[in-house]
Design an enzyme around this catalytic site. Structure first.
Site, PDB file in Angstrom:
ATOM      1  N   HIS A   1      -5.789  -3.134  -2.659  1.00  0.00           N
ATOM      2  CA  HIS A   1      -5.509  -2.176  -3.741  1.00  0.00           C
ATOM      3  C   HIS A   1      -5.596  -2.803  -5.125  1.00  0.00           C
ATOM      4  O   HIS A   1      -5.291  -2.143  -6.116  1.00  0.00           O
ATOM      5  CB  HIS A   1      -4.128  -1.546  -3.536  1.00  0.00           C
ATOM      6  CG  HIS A   1      -4.017  -0.833  -2.235  1.00  0.00           C
ATOM      7  ND1 HIS A   1      -4.546   0.420  -2.027  1.00  0.00           N
ATOM      8  CD2 HIS A   1      -3.492  -1.220  -1.050  1.00  0.00           C
ATOM      9  CE1 HIS A   1      -4.326   0.782  -0.774  1.00  0.00           C
ATOM     10  NE2 HIS A   1      -3.695  -0.197  -0.154  1.00  0.00           N
TER      11      HIS A   1
ATOM     12  N   LYS B   1     -12.371   1.003  -1.550  1.00  0.00           N
ATOM     13  CA  LYS B   1     -11.334   1.589  -2.402  1.00  0.00           C
ATOM     14  C   LYS B   1     -11.859   1.611  -3.842  1.00  0.00           C
ATOM     15  O   LYS B   1     -12.732   2.412  -4.143  1.00  0.00           O
ATOM     16  CB  LYS B   1     -10.021   0.849  -2.183  1.00  0.00           C
ATOM     17  CG  LYS B   1      -9.496   1.182  -0.771  1.00  0.00           C
ATOM     18  CD  LYS B   1      -8.285   0.429  -0.317  1.00  0.00           C
ATOM     19  CE  LYS B   1      -7.915   0.932   1.077  1.00  0.00           C
ATOM     20  NZ  LYS B   1      -6.996   0.068   1.789  1.00  0.00           N
TER      21      LYS B   1
ATOM     22  N   SER C   1       0.788  -1.224   0.000  1.00  0.00           N
ATOM     23  CA  SER C   1       0.000   0.000   0.000  1.00  0.00           C
ATOM     24  C   SER C   1       0.825   1.282   0.000  1.00  0.00           C
ATOM     25  O   SER C   1       0.346   2.307  -0.446  1.00  0.00           O
ATOM     26  CB  SER C   1      -1.003   0.002   1.154  1.00  0.00           C
ATOM     27  OG  SER C   1      -0.409  -0.419   2.344  1.00  0.00           O
TER      28      SER C   1
HETATM   29  C1  LIG Z   1      -7.042  -0.141   3.304  1.00  0.00           C
HETATM   30  C2  LIG Z   1      -6.403  -1.445   3.578  1.00  0.00           C
HETATM   31  C3  LIG Z   1      -6.967  -2.349   4.465  1.00  0.00           C
HETATM   32  C4  LIG Z   1      -8.141  -2.004   5.326  1.00  0.00           C
HETATM   33  O1  LIG Z   1      -9.311  -1.891   4.606  1.00  0.00           O
HETATM   34  P1  LIG Z   1     -10.467  -0.951   5.172  1.00  0.00           P
HETATM   35  O2  LIG Z   1     -11.676  -1.393   4.471  1.00  0.00           O
HETATM   36  O3  LIG Z   1     -10.040   0.434   4.852  1.00  0.00           O
HETATM   37  O4  LIG Z   1     -10.512  -1.176   6.656  1.00  0.00           O
HETATM   38  C5  LIG Z   1      -6.390  -3.588   4.593  1.00  0.00           C
HETATM   39  N1  LIG Z   1      -5.272  -3.914   3.912  1.00  0.00           N
HETATM   40  C6  LIG Z   1      -4.684  -3.049   3.073  1.00  0.00           C
HETATM   41  C7  LIG Z   1      -3.455  -3.462   2.344  1.00  0.00           C
HETATM   42  C8  LIG Z   1      -5.211  -1.782   2.892  1.00  0.00           C
HETATM   43  O5  LIG Z   1      -4.628  -0.918   2.084  1.00  0.00           O
END
Ligand SMILES: *Cc1c(COP(=O)(O)O)cnc(C)c1O
Length: 395
Positions: free
Chosen positions: A214, A245, A186
């Site tokens: 992602h 996302k 990320s």
């Molecule tokens: C954003 C993210 C999460 C968490 O997801 P949310 O729905 O925002 O709680 C988990 N793992 C990764 C790699 C992320 O980027």
């Protein structure tokens, strides 16, 4: 009071180290030209990779979902909070991911953070004393916390190091082995070597937990994410995709063999002991999936990939460097915290919002500007950012 004083001293230390975090308040929907603290800025910081967060059809579906199912779910899934909308969404997600999983079933969660806690603590609940979690060193905080919650032994393998992991698996006598990794890192944007990780996991009879926060929606011809990108299919795979996302709404899902999902439903405390997300979100996500899977999703992914190519071709850095990445996450490595903060502040003064990412989110000495692109950006938006960055770095 001495307790408050303790906190004040620590907060001041964060200030001095340029590590104090602050929030900005958005006054509009998540769009590239967002209004923040009352001012319009061009933003390169959301994870709304397909530009669906403010999509009119999804907004309409959310409204319709509220009409059909109300505002809140009223209870946890196992009591009375599991609505038809949640059930339909889980069926759709299982079907969507079925090319990559055997006997696929899906489970919807309020957040990806909770889904990761649920997977690792749930799998280890078979016997935490006999479980070892093999965790990639750059894994997301939610996977690290999930491993802690599981009370299993954790062995961290170095970033992308398949050989090191192989040695660890060969040496392990654990009854349950779990390999866990982000698919797209990320803060770096690069991909995990999933084909090699899967081959190793199959050989050593280990689960391979893939956090595709992602990748889901953004990667793969049809948007099925990293498993589609690498064309992987295996009963060892446990897949986590987030829906806040690229899918533009909120929540997350775990997709795996039906037996795994049934086990999580029985044993995962982060699934069991929390109120189900509002059903309207699940209803809106059905429309989001229609878009991701259809022609429009295809066109949005193609546009996003053109923007990524444009950025990588036209950014000319000498002191800083663009990190190797083919995804929508395109970080510029700056190094020092204060320099990264100054660069972000200078961009912000020019109306460009690019977040500086500092330790402990990234290792010491690797502070960076984390640019994220979205299909909602135009080529002109990206050109505007490139001008500012090329000038800023050469000053
Ligand atoms: C954003 C993210 C999460 C968490 O997801 P949310 O729905 O925002 O709680 C988990 N793992 C990764 C790699 C992320 O980027």
């Amino acid at each position: 009071m001495i307790l408050l004083k303790q906190l004040e001293v620590q907060l001041e230390a964060l200030n001095t180290a340029s590590l104090r975090r602050r929030r900005r308040t958005a006054d509009s929907a998540c769009v590239p030209r967002v209004t923040v603290d009352g001012n319009p800025v061009l933003a390169f910081c959301s994870n709304d990779y397909l530009g669906l967060a403010a999509h009119p059809q999804i907004i309409a579906a959310l409204q319709q979902g509220a009409q059909l199912y109300g505002a809140g779910s009223g209870a946890s899934h196992l009591i009375s909070g599991h609505s038809r909308a949640h059930a339909l969404l889980e069926e759709r997600l299982a079907e969507f991911m079925s090319p990559h999983l055997e006997s696929a079933r899906a489970l919807y969660f309020c957040t990806g953070y909770m889904a990761n806690l649920a997977i690792l603590s749930g799998l280890a609940a078979v016997s935490s004393a006999k479980t070892v979690i093999f965790s990639e060193s750059l894994n997301h905080a939610s996977l690290i916390d999930g491993a802690r919650l599981s009370r299993a032994q954790v062995q961290v393998y170095p970033h992308g190091d398949v050989l090191a992991l192989k040695g660890m698996l060969e040496a392990s006598t654990a009854a349950t082995k779990i390999v866990v990794t982000d698919s797209v890192f990320s803060m770096d944007g690069n991909l995990a070597p999933l084909p090699a990780l899967l081959a190793l996991s199959e050989k050593h009879d280990a689960w391979l937990v893939v956090d595709d926060a992602h990748g889901f929606g953004a990667l793969g011809e049809e948007g099925r994410g990293v498993l589609e990108h690498f064309n992987l299919r295996s009963p060892n795979l446990i897949y986590m995709g987030t829906l806040g996302k690229a899918a533009g709404v909120g929540g997350a899902f775990v997709a795996a063999h039906a037996t795994v999902i049934d086990w999580l439903l029985q044993k995962s405390r982060p699934y069991i002991y929390t109120t189900a997300a509002p059903p309207a979100l699940a209803h809106a996500l059905l429309t989001s999936l229609d878009i991701i899977q259809g022609e429009e999703g295809r066109a949005r992914r193609a546009h996003l990939h053109n923007l990524i190519a444009q950025l990588r071709a036209d950014l000319h850095l000498t002191r800083w460097s663009l990190m190797p990445s083919m995804t929508a996450i395109q970080p510029v490595l700056v190094g020092d915290n204060a320099t990264a903060m100054r660069a972000a502040a200078s961009l912000y003064e020019q109306g460009l919002w690019v977040p500086a990412i500092r330790p402990p989110t990234v290792p010491d000495g690797t502070a960076r500007l984390r640019i994220t692109l979205s299909a909602a950006h135009s080529a002109d938006d990206v050109a505007c950012l490139l001008d500012a960055l090329n000038t800023l770095e050469s000053d």
